[in-house]
Structures are given as C-alpha cells and as structure tokens.
Scaffold this motif. Structure first.
Motif, short mmCIF file in Angstrom:
data_model
loop_
_atom_site.label_atom_id
_atom_site.label_comp_id
_atom_site.label_asym_id
_atom_site.label_seq_id
_atom_site.Cartn_x
_atom_site.Cartn_y
_atom_site.Cartn_z
N PRO A 328 0.82 -1.23 0.00
CA PRO A 328 0.00 0.00 0.00
C PRO A 328 0.85 1.27 0.00
N ARG A 330 3.03 1.79 -2.10
CA ARG A 330 3.31 2.06 -3.51
C ARG A 330 2.04 2.11 -4.36
N PHE A 331 1.06 1.28 -4.03
CA PHE A 331 -0.14 1.19 -4.86
C PHE A 331 -1.38 1.56 -4.05
N ASP A 332 -2.18 2.46 -4.62
CA ASP A 332 -3.45 2.80 -3.98
C ASP A 332 -4.33 1.58 -3.97
#
Lengths: 414, 545
Positions: A328, A330-332
């Motif tokens: 999380p 790095r990525f939504d």
C-alpha cells in the motif's frame, strides 16, 4: 515444534489459494530473517532496491554455508553450465545478449510483434476444438497448450515431443519450491533435470545444425554476431531454460487471469466489448495475481543495510514480488483489481538485469488468450472457487480451472 | 499521435521496442531512440508499449501524463493533516493569473502540473518559437539521421490544458512592480504569478561573418535540426563538428551513421571532458575513433573560410593545419536566455536566474521574491548535497522535475512547499552506446571503476569528493544506476569498499582529470551602494549580459 513463520505458512499448500493476507502480515517486517538464515524481503521499495543492487548475486556459489550444514554430494556426470538466470555479469550479460539476438531488439526487433496473427490463430484453434462442450478446463484446454505450442514453435522443438519433456519441465520448476530441499539439494536436482533435458535437446540441436530453420535453437547454434556465439553447452542450457520458463509461467498468467475475470464479471464483460482493455488488464494481473510469486535463491555478496536490518554477506535472499506488488505504500488500494490502474510499475516480471526474458511474449499471449476467452465463452461460471492449485508456491497457479459455459461462440463474433 | 519517453527513467528494458518495433528502436542493448509523433494507425501497438514499460516512462498525450508523479499515499504524506489554504490562496487557485514565459519542455510541464494540481485560473504560455512545444533530445540524434522529421517531435498534451498561447512572440522585459511581461509585439501580459522558463540557446560561432557562411550550423531548435538534416542528406564531402561535448558527439555519431566523413575538434584532452572528465572521456574518444571519426583533441578552430559565393569551404586549426569542409556544426555550448530580464531587478547572471530550492527567484539584492518562479535551463539553484553551491543544469530531467516542483509551489502555502532536491541525472545516446550520469561528476576529486571496465566500454564509474560518493556515470549499464544514486543520497563513503558483481580485480581511485576551470574574464556584475546596513542595495553593472 516452533510455530511456523509467516514465510513457512506461505509455503504451505493449504494457503495456496489466498496467500495475500499472509503477504500483508509479512510486509510488517520488510526484511525478515528465517531460522535457517534466509532473508525474506516483502516491501516494494526494498525489493526494487535489491534488484538493482550489484551486491546481490544470482550465482549460489556465493553462498556462505551455514555452520554444520553438509555439502550435497556431486552426483552423476558434470552437467550443463548454469543458464543466464543463475549467472552474474559479465557472463550473464554476454549470454543474455546472445540469447536475445534471434529473439528481439536490437538485432531481431520485429519478431514477437509479427507473431500476433499466428497467436490469435492458435488460440482460435484451441477454442474451436471446444465447440459443443458445456464444461471446459481453462488450464488443460487453453492456458497450458497455448504457451507450450508457442515456445515449441519459437525454439524449434517438435510439439509432439511434449510428453517427453513435460515431466522434466515440471521437475525443473519443482526445484524452485523452497520446501523441496536446501538450495544445494535443489540445485543438484535441477542439474539432473537439466542434464536430461539437455540430452533431449542435444539430439535436436544436431538436426538443426544439419538443417537450420528460423527458430531460436538454430539461431543460437549458427549465430555469426560480432561477439561470437554460445558454446554448444551454453546453447543447450539456454534452450532448456527457455523451454521450461515458456512452459510453466504463462499458463499461470492466463489461468489466474481467467479466474480473476470470472470473479469480476463486470470486467469480463468490459473486456468482451473493448479488447484493448486487455493491454492494461494484463499489467494489472501481473501485479494482482503474479505467476511468479517470489524470486528465491539470490545471495548477498556483502553486508547490506536495508530497512533497518543488516543482511550479512553470503545470506540467501527471497524477494517476495507478489507482496511488493500489493504494497500500500506504492499502490493505492492494492488489494483491489483495477484493470486500468495508472502508473502500474508492478514487479510481475521482476526488475533489473534479470527482468523476464520472455516478458513481451507472455504479455501478448495473455492479452490474446484472455480477449479470445472473453469473446467466445458464453456465460462462463466457475465450477469451484477457489479451484484446486498446484502445490508450487513460487510459480503459483490453478491445477485445473473448470468452467461451465452455455456454449462457445464462433470466432470473430463479438 | 504524440509520444514522449522520459529517458532519464528508462533503463533499457526494451519492452517498447518489442511491442511497437517501428516506433521504438534499440540502438544497442541499452540505447533507445524513438519516433515522437508516430502514425495514428500504430496507436494500439504504442498503447501496448506504454503499458509494458517497467518504469512507466512512456507518455502518450492526455492531460497531465507528463506531470504524472509516483503516488504519495496518505500515510506517506507528512502528518500535518490536510493542507489548508487561506481565502486568498484558494481564490488564486480558482481564478488567479499565471503566466509562463518559455513554451518548451519546462514551460509545458509546469502548465500540465498546474492543471493536475487543480489550478483553475487563467494560464498563459509565451514562447519565442512559432511552434507547439517540442522535444529537443531527438534533434541531435534520430532527426539528423532522417528517421524522424524535425517537425515530428511535438510534445504530448491535451486540449484540457486550456491555455492562452502566445507563440512566435519574444518576451522583451519584465515589470516586477506592475506584474507585467512586456512582449516584442508591444503587448503587455498581466500576471499574479510568473514562471520564467526561457531556457538557453546555442552559442553561435563568435565571428559573425564566418558564422553566416552557408554550411555553418548550430543544433538547438527544430529549424536548426531541419536545416542540418537537409545538409547531411545532401551528402556533403566532410562535416566538421566544433566542440566535443554531448551535442557535438551526438552530431558526429549521426554523421557516421549516415556514412559521412566527420572531423571533431575539441579544445580539451578528450570529448565529454568538461562533463565527465578525461578518464571517462578517453573511452568516448576511443568510441569515436572506432567509428571512423577524425577526432582532434587539444585543437581549436581559428577560422572558417568561405568561397566567393559565401559557401563554407575550409577550416583553419590552431595547430596550423587546414581542412576542406562543406558543413561545420558549431557545438560550443549554450547561452542562457536572460537578456530580457536585464532591467527586471532579478538576480540575473550569465548562468541564469538564481532561485531558492522552492524555485522562487531571487531579486537583485538576494531577497526571495514571492510570486516569481524559475525552472529549467535558465534556473540556478543551490543544492545541499553539493555544498549548497548554485547548480546550473541543462538536463531534460531537471527541466521536468524542477517545472513540476515550481508549479506545485506556485499553488501551495508555505507549509506545503516542496524543495527541489533531485539528484541531477542526464543521458546521451551516441555511437550505439547509452551513457547515463547521476549526480555531479565535476564535483569530485577522484573516480573508481566499480563494475565492468573501461576497456569493455561497459562500466560504472563512481566519482567521489573528500571521501564521499558524489556521482556515477554508466556506459551501457543503465540498470545499476539507481543503486549508485542511493549512494549519493546517503553520502556513502568513497571509494566504495564492498564486493559486487562484475567487479574489476583492482579498484584504484584515480583523478577524474577535469580540465582546470578557465577563470572567466573577471567582469564586474554588480556594485553595492549605501552606507548603513539597512540602506545597502545592489545595482547591476552590465559588462557581460
């Protein structure tokens, strides 16, 4: 009996269907030491850093043997040299460049793109063969035969020999499963498998030398580039690697992809209407359900300070790609499958100098197979969710993926 | 279509070259060239290529793509809670007037970023070239070889940018107090906040009469590149490249790719010596000679001679020799476009406009202005890693990053400003080799080869200053640089003392062999008047601008 570590639980086949909660748990300790001295790295930034860190080796001869561990006996005749995936520069760079020459840019840039019509044709043929059926096994009927047909044609291996090397390929990837032995034990098994595959390929190589074709094996054997060519042993080792890798990875990308689509019917329907969605969708699959869950068997060449931990020189490393791709930080909303997720720098193919050699081919195969499946399967329903999985925790995918359908649409009908 | 690749990020994975082979080409294993404005018919292939890029460096049109930033998740943001704007700040964001002078990479990127960050007011871009913003790196490479047309280098953006464009109009002056930009056509443009992004231009051949000979060229603009491409396509007898910096070396590379005889003169000991030093420069020299370049180092051009029709015919060199040449490409660096600011009251020197880490321009007294921002080649900014020295950079990546930072800060309250602390990064593609640099190589007293070897021409050279790592340069090794950037960020000890893959048997630091900085003509730039501390003020004395 100590409680199983998070990593051990991930290796347990009982957790194969949904390892993701365990990955989330693992990320709380970005760099975790296992009892045997192996370090497990699970957060995005740390994995990317280590994949670009020249103090990390892919050559397990750099392992510092744990005190008390017995070296595994060398059995049998000296086998083939390690393929480039298990080598470091400069050897890695030389071999990978030579392997790339008949496969892609800069020397043969258009080869994979030019395969597209034939790839569509091949999938079409596989789906045509299912006409009249009400139940299909996505793995056995499409996801497995498709990439195998492709790698055989590319390499110049007769498709009808598949039964001869299928088991060897399976045995080869079993050695990526950390539960099947120590690094050295697994290497010994891998060497035996490689030697057997090599024997099979050697006979083929002789035939190709007599009558070279446009295939990779002929290309490797007859290359006249400025930097020489691979030795015969290197050719066999490289061909064995590509044969196994082409066999055992894309099958999971397609099967995991179909499973994910059936769990997201809205996306399945969108793909049927907009085939171009397959492009970002496959990237998202590589993030969300990666065929290669982690990279085992890397080794540190020096003490490495990372995320507050010092990994000692000579330690085995496991890079948990699937955990990093759901980080999380790095990525939504990382646990959500978003087929047109922007800025998707997933770790599905790794990163750094060992980035997946066959990635462009795998992408096209998955894009085409999933689009064709979405267009041609009428009202598909999962028979079992979760489906049964193969036991391998590294190359993770369903053993079978049974789907009930109302029919198979004719090709070209949208 | 319009495509731009952030080659600063590119690590040579070649996925694009596999999936859209007619648009993206690998020169070697690691050096990418591409067609910026490919045919719309290739859209699907290009989408495939962009989606597949492992570092997401390919941008295809569309609002804000160039301004895309890696996500900042909520938990990574400083725990200050949501950013609160005062009424005035909110009103500015809704309906203020922002003017950007300079409509090239930095100007356009800032404009995109302003919209991405929610600026809804009026946005004006002023550019002295009559063209939509275009990308310059291709001009010295794939444009010269004829693969990509000079007018096929347009940068992607969408109509949603909603900007007023004044193209083909030069800014002539700046009225700070009146908040107006004065244009050459007599118009005045009013602003609340201004971004200065006027970049630099090619340094012309110093002798006007010789410079105007037919066949004497520079490469900076689209028109320059189009003209030089035409000259090269006409198969001239011999091309002379004056200056062995990056532009000159790339031009020489393009000439050899076309099979044209080419001579390069370089004042220093090797090509690229000013940027990378003589040790690495020697590799660049070997590369040039291997590709058939007649390279003459330690030599300058003293005179360009024309015939009766005003056509270039011959070059005279400082060693007394002469050479018949049909084309001479003057590649002697750049001049920053600051003349229009001479009387503005900003801190302007030949190195550009000085600004702080938030991109606020300094005024002539060294005070930070509140509403004037600077980005790109025309900016000078102090960098903490380099002893807070002012850096003047001419890098594509810096133009993009600094423009984004400036745009964000133009809209943000003090508490939410971003400092521009990016490690300088640049790349070059020449003679089939991908050269990448992170940090400031000139800020060094030693270098050591940590991976590969100079002989192989595949290596990483790490530069250090007083025992810490300050830069790294890679030839055909783009996938390792991220690691070395980490060493610079961490002020890691130099020389690095750990084992790596592909390590040379011996790692002995050597002097990097940078030329002694020629002391510039000691021209006065300012004088200070006033006796008491509170009344002292700066006044320009113009001798060099």
């Amino acid at each position: 009996m100590a409680q199983a570590s998070i990593f051990e639980q991930i290796l347990d086949p009982a957790n194969r269907a949904n390892p993701y909660p365990l990955y989330a748990e693992l990320r709380k300790t970005p760099v975790a030491r296992e009892a045997d001295g192996t370090y497990i790295v699970s957060t995005y930034d740390e994995i990317v850093a280590l994949l670009h860190d020249p103090r990390v080796s892919s050559d397990i001869r750099n392992l510092v043997r744990q005190a008390g561990a017995t070296p595994s006996p060398q059995e049998g005749p000296p086998g083939l040299p390690e393929p480039f995936i298990r080598r470091d520069p400069p050897d890695h760079d030389r071999l990978r460049k030579l392997a790339m020459r008949p496969f892609g840019p800069p020397h043969t840039p258009g080869r994979i793109d030019a395969l597209r019509p034939w790839l569509v044709e091949t999938t079409t043929g596989l789906l045509d063969a299912l006409a009249g059926k009400n139940q299909v096994d996505i793995v056995g009927d499409v996801a497995y035969p498709f990439p195998v047909t492709v790698i055989c044609k590319l390499l110049g291996v007769p498709r009808e020999d598949e039964s001869r090397f299928h088991e060897l390929a399976d045995a080869g990837i079993e050695t990526l499963d950390p539960t099947t032995g120590t690094i050295e034990q697994r290497k010994a098994k891998r060497d035996r498998t490689k030697a057997e595959l090599g024997q099979y390929l050697a006979a083929l190589a002789d035939a190709h030398l007599r009558q070279p074709g446009g295939d990779l094996l002929s290309g490797f054997l007859t290359d006249n580039g400025p930097n020489g060519r691979m030795s015969r042993e290197e050719v066999l080792s490289t061909a064995a690697l590509l044969l196994v890798a082409g066999h055992e990875t894309t099958v999971n990308l397609i099967a995991n992809g179909m499973l994910t689509l059936l769990r997201h019917p809205g996306v399945f329907e969108r793909l049927r209407r907009e085939p171009e969605l397959s492009i970002p969708l496959v990237e998202e699959l590589l993030r969300y359900e990666p065929p290669v869950q982690f990279l085992p068997d890397r080794v540190t060449l020096a003490d490495i300070d990372i995320a507050g931990t010092t990994i000692p020189q000579g330690s085995p490393l496991v890079l948990m790609l699937a955990a990093g791709s759901r980080d999380p930080e790095r990525f939504d909303d990382p646990d959500r499958f978003m087929p047109d997720r922007p800025n998707n720098s997933h770790l599905g193919f790794g990163s750094g100098i060992h980035y997946c050699f066959g990635a462009p081919l795998a992408r096209l195969e998955a894009q085409i197979a999933l689009t064709e499946l979405a267009c041609r399967l009428e009202h598909p329903r999962l028979v079992a969710d979760p489906p049964p999985y193969r036991p391998n925790p590294t190359l993770r995918g369903p053993l079978h993926l049974l789907v009930e359908v109302d029919g198979i649409r004719a090709a070209g009908v949208r | 279509m319009r495509v731009v690749v952030d080659l600063t990020r590119c690590q040579g994975y070649a996925q694009c070259a596999f999936l859209a082979p007619s648009v993206f080409r690998m020169q070697s294993g690691d050096a990418l060239l591409y067609d910026s404005n490919p045919d719309d018919a290739l859209r699907e292939q290009i989408k495939r290529a962009a989606a597949a890029c492992p570092v997401q460096a390919i941008h295809i049109g569309g609002m804000g793509t160039l301004a895309a930033m890696r996500k900042e998740p909520a938990q990574r943001r400083k725990p200050r809670g949501p950013v609160r704007l005062t009424d005035a700040e909110a009103a500015f964001k809704r309906g203020g007037r922002i003017v950007i002078v300079g409509a090239s990479l930095a100007g356009l990127t800032a404009a995109l970023m302003l919209r991405t960050q929610g600026f809804a007011g009026s946005l004006t871009l002023i550019g002295d070239e009559a063209y939509d913003p275009y990308d310059r790196p291709p001009l010295s490479k794939q444009v010269l070889t004829g693969w990509v047309k000079a007018d096929h280098t347009l940068l992607p953006y969408s109509d949603e940018l909603d900007a007023d464009w004044h193209l083909g109009v030069r800014a002539m002056g700046l009225d700070l107090a009146g908040r107006q930009v004065l244009l050459a056509d007599g118009n005045r443009v009013q602003f609340d906040r201004l971004l200065i992004a006027t970049g630099a231009r090619a340094r012309p051949w110093p002798n006007d009469a010789e410079a105007s000979l037919e066949g004497v060229e520079v490469v900076r603009t689209r028109d320059d590149a189009a003209q030089l491409q035409r000259r090269l396509a006409a198969r001239p007898g011999r091309v002379l490249v004056i200056g062995g910096g990056f532009t000159g070396s790339e031009v020489a590379s393009a000439c050899r790719e076309l099979g044209l005889p080419v001579t390069v003169t370089e004042r220093g000991a090797t090509p690229l010596v000013g940027a990378l030093g003589g040790v690495v420069g020697a590799v660049a020299a070997a590369l040039q000679r291997d590709h058939g370049v007649d390279l003459r180092c330690g030599v300058t051009v003293t005179r360009l001679e024309g015939d009766a029709n005003g056509r270039l015919r011959r070059a005279h060199f400082s060693d007394g020799s002469t050479l018949n040449v049909d084309v001479a490409v003057v590649a002697l660096g750049a001049i920053r476009n600051v003349e229009w600011l001479r009387d503005s009251g900003l801190a302007v020197t030949r190195w550009g406009v000085a600004c702080d880490a938030a991109c606020h321009a300094f005024d002539i007294n060294g005070l930070v202005t509140g509403n004037i921002f600077v980005a790109g080649d025309v900016a000078r900014v102090p960098h903490p890693i380099y002893d807070y020295q002012f850096l003047s950079l001419e890098h594509w990546g810096n133009a993009v990053t600094q423009a984004k930072i400036a745009a964000h800060n133009m809209l943000s309250p003090e508490a939410d400003r971003w400092p521009h602390l990016a490690i300088p990064t640049f790349w070059s593609t020449q003679f089939g080799v991908n050269i990448k640099s992170v940090g400031v190589p000139t800020f060094s007293d030693a270098l050591v080869i940590t991976q590969g070897s100079l002989a192989e021409r595949r290596f990483v050279a790490v530069y250090g200053y007083k025992g810490r790592v300050t830069a790294a340069v890679a030839f055909d090794q783009p996938k390792w640089l991220e690691f070395y950037q980490g060493l610079i960020d961490a002020a890691a000890p130099f020389p690095p003392a750990f084992r790596t893959v592909h390590q040379p048997a011996e790692m002995r630091p050597v002097p990097p062999e940078f030329p002694k900085r020629a002391v510039s003509d000691q021209e006065a730039t300012v004088m200070v008047t006033g006796r008491e501390p509170y009344e002292r003020r700066v006044r320009w004395v113009y001798r060099h601008l």
